[in-house]
Design a protein around this motif. Structure first.
Motif, PDB file in Angstrom:
ATOM      1  N   GLU A  77     -42.224 -68.166  27.053  1.00  0.00           N
ATOM      2  CA  GLU A  77     -42.415 -67.666  28.416  1.00  0.00           C
ATOM      3  C   GLU A  77     -41.515 -68.374  29.418  1.00  0.00           C
ATOM      4  O   GLU A  77     -41.138 -67.812  30.436  1.00  0.00           O
ATOM      5  N   ASN A  78     -41.211 -69.615  29.125  1.00  0.00           N
ATOM      6  CA  ASN A  78     -40.403 -70.415  30.051  1.00  0.00           C
ATOM      7  C   ASN A  78     -38.922 -70.449  29.680  1.00  0.00           C
ATOM      8  O   ASN A  78     -38.072 -70.548  30.546  1.00  0.00           O
TER       9      ASN A  78
ATOM     10  N   LYS B 203     -35.919 -68.572  27.796  1.00  0.00           N
ATOM     11  CA  LYS B 203     -35.404 -67.365  27.128  1.00  0.00           C
ATOM     12  C   LYS B 203     -34.201 -67.763  26.284  1.00  0.00           C
ATOM     13  O   LYS B 203     -33.179 -68.205  26.796  1.00  0.00           O
TER      14      LYS B 203
ATOM     15  N   ARG C 152     -32.034 -69.212  29.339  1.00  0.00           N
ATOM     16  CA  ARG C 152     -32.314 -68.809  30.721  1.00  0.00           C
ATOM     17  C   ARG C 152     -33.708 -69.278  31.090  1.00  0.00           C
ATOM     18  O   ARG C 152     -34.642 -69.202  30.286  1.00  0.00           O
ATOM     19  N   LEU C 153     -33.823 -69.774  32.318  1.00  0.00           N
ATOM     20  CA  LEU C 153     -35.085 -70.348  32.770  1.00  0.00           C
ATOM     21  C   LEU C 153     -35.535 -69.644  34.035  1.00  0.00           C
ATOM     22  O   LEU C 153     -34.769 -68.923  34.668  1.00  0.00           O
ATOM     23  N   ASN C 154     -36.775 -69.862  34.407  1.00  0.00           N
ATOM     24  CA  ASN C 154     -37.294 -69.201  35.600  1.00  0.00           C
ATOM     25  C   ASN C 154     -36.872 -69.941  36.861  1.00  0.00           C
ATOM     26  O   ASN C 154     -36.991 -71.155  36.939  1.00  0.00           O
ATOM     27  N   GLY C 155     -36.402 -69.204  37.823  1.00  0.00           N
ATOM     28  CA  GLY C 155     -36.123 -69.691  39.177  1.00  0.00           C
ATOM     29  C   GLY C 155     -35.581 -71.101  39.262  1.00  0.00           C
ATOM     30  O   GLY C 155     -34.548 -71.422  38.686  1.00  0.00           O
TER      31      GLY C 155
ATOM     32  N   GLU D  78     -36.584 -73.794  38.041  1.00  0.00           N
ATOM     33  CA  GLU D  78     -36.824 -74.663  36.890  1.00  0.00           C
ATOM     34  C   GLU D  78     -35.547 -75.258  36.310  1.00  0.00           C
ATOM     35  O   GLU D  78     -35.537 -76.377  35.819  1.00  0.00           O
ATOM     36  N   ARG D  79     -34.470 -74.490  36.356  1.00  0.00           N
ATOM     37  CA  ARG D  79     -33.231 -74.894  35.712  1.00  0.00           C
ATOM     38  C   ARG D  79     -32.775 -76.284  36.148  1.00  0.00           C
ATOM     39  O   ARG D  79     -32.545 -77.162  35.315  1.00  0.00           O
TER      40      ARG D  79
ATOM     41  N   GLN E 166     -27.721 -64.219  39.834  1.00  0.00           N
ATOM     42  CA  GLN E 166     -28.983 -64.740  39.305  1.00  0.00           C
ATOM     43  C   GLN E 166     -28.730 -65.602  38.060  1.00  0.00           C
ATOM     44  O   GLN E 166     -29.337 -66.657  37.895  1.00  0.00           O
TER      45      GLN E 166
ATOM     46  N   THR F 282     -29.800 -69.582  36.835  1.00  0.00           N
ATOM     47  CA  THR F 282     -30.860 -69.742  35.837  1.00  0.00           C
ATOM     48  C   THR F 282     -30.397 -70.122  34.424  1.00  0.00           C
ATOM     49  O   THR F 282     -31.227 -70.399  33.567  1.00  0.00           O
TER      50      THR F 282
ATOM     51  N   TYR G 272     -42.176 -78.746  29.552  1.00  0.00           N
ATOM     52  CA  TYR G 272     -43.043 -77.621  29.911  1.00  0.00           C
ATOM     53  C   TYR G 272     -44.515 -77.942  29.721  1.00  0.00           C
ATOM     54  O   TYR G 272     -45.366 -77.422  30.442  1.00  0.00           O
TER      55      TYR G 272
END
Ligand SMILES: *Cc1c(COP(=O)(O)O)cnc(C)c1O
Length: 381
Positions: free
Chosen positions: A275-276, A278, A296-299, A301-302, A345, A349, A375
């Protein structure tokens, strides 16, 4: 544990040190430091490896792109379609020739040029498309080649990150990266999958006339010494680098396999945090040689994850933090934020993890453990 690095060229060298040194010494003793025997030998070996009809080496991958555009006769004012989410060289080579880069969007899954958006970018001035096989996976060449054919455009493949990758056409034909367009290019920058110990590059083509032009342009536009039939540049691969590459090419497939094993390790390790994180999507019609393993990470988070990993002695890189259409040097083209939302984007990310031929299980399990720990801690907070 051995220090984790994005690339470990020294360890790789030590494993083939004797062969490399012998090959270098042969050049030193020959005195033929420019256009020596190893250059022709390496070109022939790489030509066979890629399946292209011609392989011509040059000084670096950026020059290779420039030489390709010169050989195709592109002129100032012409337009060339390139992805914005790529290394700067792809657009830069056009810009220095006065050719206008027109930026295409990429697919968020494969990071490669989104072929659906290409047709709408074509104008009367468009002369060529440059698909980039980013991170080691081929762009979707079949629809791209069809669009190019329909509109009479040239295709220059930027295979700087994908030497050794294969594309599978719908009729089952398999072709190596670099061998499918009018011209393909690659780079031997040290950290590339096939890297030398300095700068180097090559062009591929299946067209005899283009091959002749490329060879001339890379060498001052001359076929016969001191007789210049074309305006060219000075862009040759050093004999020393060719001697190194000749040896390293014999190991390329084993290096690619080692990279694939690292990728498989990461894939499995990150299933529990899917989920966190990709993991890289494999295109249906291409093999992946994993020049980079890019998650790839959410928002936000990277950047936090990057700092957390740095604190734990795990280097990571952001390829690339800013798309080309928003780079300062390219503001003259008139793009603004929001024009290519997917590319923008992705720049915020993506995160590339260490991947190279010399990684061991201890390093891999440590990296996976730390990312999972990040995580788990986030969740508990
Ligand atoms: C490395 C690279 C280049 C340029 O190669 P150099 O040999 O560094 O000039 C061009 N395009 C892409 C996508 C690259 O990664």
């Amino acid at each position: 544990m051995k220090k984790i690095e994005m690339v470990d060229l020294v360890t790789q060298y030590h494993k083939i040190e004797h062969e490399i040194n012998a090959s270098i010494n042969e050049v030193l003793r020959s005195g033929a430091y420019i256009q020596g025997k190893s250059v022709r030998e390496f070109e022939e070996h790489l030509r066979i490896y890629t399946g292209a009809t011609h392989c011509i080496t040059c000084a670096n991958g950026t020059d290779a792109l420039q030489i390709a555009m010169m050989a195709l006769g592109l002129n100032p004012g012409d337009e060339i379609i390139v992805p914005s989410f790529t290394y700067i060289a792809t657009a830069e080579a056009a810009a220095v020739l006065g050719i206008k880069p027109v930026f295409a969007e990429v697919s968020p899954a494969t990071f490669n040029i989104d072929t659906h958006g290409i047709s709408s970018l074509i104008t009367e001035k468009t002369k060529a498309i440059i698909p980039v096989h980013l991170y080691g996976q081929c762009a979707d060449m079949e629809p791209l080649l069809n669009i190019a054919k329909q509109h009479g455009l040239y295709v220059i493949e930027d295979a700087a990150q994908a030497i050794g990758a294969s594309y599978i056409f719908s009729n089952g034909t398999v072709a190596k990266a670099g061998s499918m367009g009018d011209i393909g290019i690659t780079s031997f920058f040290p950290s590339k999958n096939l890297g030398c110990y300095g700068d180097g590059g090559a062009l591929f083509t299946n067209n005899d006339d283009l091959a002749k032009k490329i060879k001339m342009i890379a060498n001052h536009g001359q076929e016969r010494k001191y007789y210049h039939d074309m305006i060219g540049i000075n862009s040759r691969l050093d004999t020393l680098q060719a001697a190194i590459l000749k040896v390293k090419l014999t190991y390329l497939d084993s290096y690619i396999n080692a990279r694939k094993n690292v990728a498989q390790y990461y894939d499995k390790a990150f299933v529990e945090i899917a989920e966190n994180v990709k993991t890289p999507v494999r295109a249906e019609n291409s093999t992946h040689v994993f020049h980079q393993y890019t998650i790839r990470l959410n928002g936000m988070e990277r950047d936090n994850l990057k700092i957390f990993l740095e604190k734990n002695n795990i280097p990571t890189m952001v390829y690339y933090p800013l798309p080309i259409h928003l780079q300062k040097a390219y503001t003259y083209l008139g793009y603004k934020e929001g024009d290519l939302p997917v590319s923008e984007q992705l720049c915020k990310t993506v995160l590339s993890l260490p991947i190279h031929s010399e990684m061991n299980d201890e390093q891999l399990s440590y990296i996976a453990e730390k990312i999972i720990e990040y995580y788990t801690l986030e969740y508990e907070r």
